[in-house]
Design an enzyme around this catalytic site. Structure first.
Site, PDB file in Angstrom:
ATOM      1  N   LYS A  72       0.847  -1.203   0.000  1.00 53.04           N
ATOM      2  CA  LYS A  72       0.000   0.000   0.000  1.00 53.04           C
ATOM      3  C   LYS A  72       0.879   1.248   0.000  1.00 53.04           C
ATOM      4  O   LYS A  72       2.061   1.196   0.366  1.00 53.04           O
ATOM      5  CB  LYS A  72      -0.930   0.042   1.219  1.00 53.04           C
ATOM      6  CG  LYS A  72      -0.256   0.057   2.606  1.00 53.04           C
ATOM      7  CD  LYS A  72       0.180   1.409   3.116  1.00 53.04           C
ATOM      8  CE  LYS A  72       0.862   1.327   4.487  1.00 53.04           C
ATOM      9  NZ  LYS A  72       1.687   2.486   4.837  1.00 53.04           N
ATOM     10  N   GLY A 111       7.520   1.502   4.609  1.00 52.81           N
ATOM     11  CA  GLY A 111       6.223   2.195   4.681  1.00 52.81           C
ATOM     12  C   GLY A 111       5.227   1.688   3.660  1.00 52.81           C
ATOM     13  O   GLY A 111       4.233   2.340   3.363  1.00 52.81           O
ATOM     14  N   ASP A 129      -1.948  -1.142  10.962  1.00 48.43           N
ATOM     15  CA  ASP A 129      -2.137  -1.142   9.501  1.00 48.43           C
ATOM     16  C   ASP A 129      -2.774  -2.431   8.987  1.00 48.43           C
ATOM     17  O   ASP A 129      -3.103  -2.521   7.806  1.00 48.43           O
ATOM     18  CB  ASP A 129      -0.788  -0.985   8.787  1.00 48.43           C
ATOM     19  CG  ASP A 129      -0.329   0.465   8.721  1.00 48.43           C
ATOM     20  OD1 ASP A 129      -1.055   1.339   9.208  1.00 48.43           O
ATOM     21  OD2 ASP A 129       0.763   0.697   8.172  1.00 48.43           O
TER      22      ASP A 129
END
Ligand code: C5P
Length: 304
Positions: A14, A101, A139
């Site tokens: 993502k 990330g 997440d």
């Protein structure tokens, strides 16, 4: 089709199209408003039933013990249902760089929950899957849905958004990884981000239906990260010079990405930036509308 008894999940990466930090919470986390977007870069996780939980991984430097989110997710599913006598052997093939990330570990964890749900016949409801996912990491719940989604709370309260148009991206991964806790810990005590409740519809440009509104593409973690690692800000500038409509840090970094008007521009920019930034991994990719995909002859698994 896969060998009998083996289930295979493809786990997307993502980027965060937007990440506002609204304040510090009593539990040590930060209150976020973020837009997650699944992208076309995939890990692959295979699971086979076995008496114990085990993990192997083809990438060097990835832990395969209880520190890996796949193991934590499977363990969390086991304890949620009080299971002692069932396990799984996982094989993880990494394509998503860790510490960038891009959510690879969280995506693998969400896939592990969906795989053991099936392997152990748990029949978990979506809300039970979400509870287990949120216990593993902030997440992880996003990856149960994928596509485009608004994340609030710790980032774990998920609201699915319209996907809009497919976006062409260039990802730049520097030869360093950045710890999420370190970045959040370096945020100033008094956060300056306004406590805005941006309506979801404003994230998409009204003049061009389906197109992401570049002005909404902000990441409040950039100030800390670009100060600590100035080379990342340099890559952001280079993305803009090669025609990116906007360029942003993903999550807490270290990936910096740009969004281009068309795929060809992104591919050309990736080639040029790869030459200009030796040691960086530069990838042209695109957004995807879905989330975890399953490769299995078995009927009944969710996903594509
Ligand atoms: O949930 P996860 O383990 O991925 O988060 C890693 C760290 O990032 C947390 O321990 C916390 O320090 C920081 N974090 C935060 N606020 C969030 C998400 C993560 O402060 N919403």
């Amino acid at each position: 089709m896969t060998a009998a008894g083996v289930s295979v999940a493809l786990c997307p990466a993502k980027v965060n199209l937007r990440l506002r930090v609204l304040g510090r919470r009593p539990d040590g986390y930060h209150e976020l408003q973020t837009v997650f977007q699944a992208i076309d870069l995939w890990d692959r996780l295979e699971a086979t039933p076995s008496p114990e939980l085990r993990l192997t991984c083809d990438a060097p430097g990835i832990p395969t013990d209880g520190a890996n989110l796949v193991m934590r997710a499977a363990e969390a599913a086991r304890s949620y249902r009080g299971i002692r006598d069932q396990g799984a052997t996982f094989q993880l093939h990494k394509a998503i760089p860790p510490g960038g990330g891009l959510g690879g570990g969280s995506s693998d964890a969400a896939a592990a929950i969906l795989l053991v749900d099936r392997l152990w016949n748990l029949a978990l409801s979506p809300s039970e899957q979400h509870t287990i996912a949120a216990s593993v990491g902030a997440d992880v719940p996003f990856f149960l849905t994928g596509g485009t989604a608004l994340g609030t709370g710790r980032g774990d309260i998920i609201q699915v958004l319209d996907h809009g148009a497919e976006l062409a991206l260039v990802l730049g991964l520097p030869p360093l990884s950045i710890g999420t806790a370190e970045v959040f810990g370096a945020l100033p005590d008094r956060l300056t981000a306004p406590r805005v409740d941006v309506s979801v519809s404003r994230l998409w440009a009204p003049q061009k239906p389906g197109e992401f509104c570049a002005e909404e593409a902000v990441n409040d973690l950039e100030a800390v990260v670009f100060e600590g690692w100035p080379g990342l800000g340099g890559f952001r500038d280079a993305l803009l010079e090669t025609g990116a409509r906007f360029a942003l840090l993903s999550g807490s970094g270290s990936t910096v990405y740009g969004v281009y008007p068309v795929r060809e521009r992104a591919v050309e920019a990736a080639r040029r930036l790869g030459d200009r930034f030796p040691g960086w991994r530069v990838i042209a990719t695109k957004t995807v509308r879905d989330g975890i995909r399953f490769e299995s002859g078995d009927a009944g698994l969710q996903g594509a």
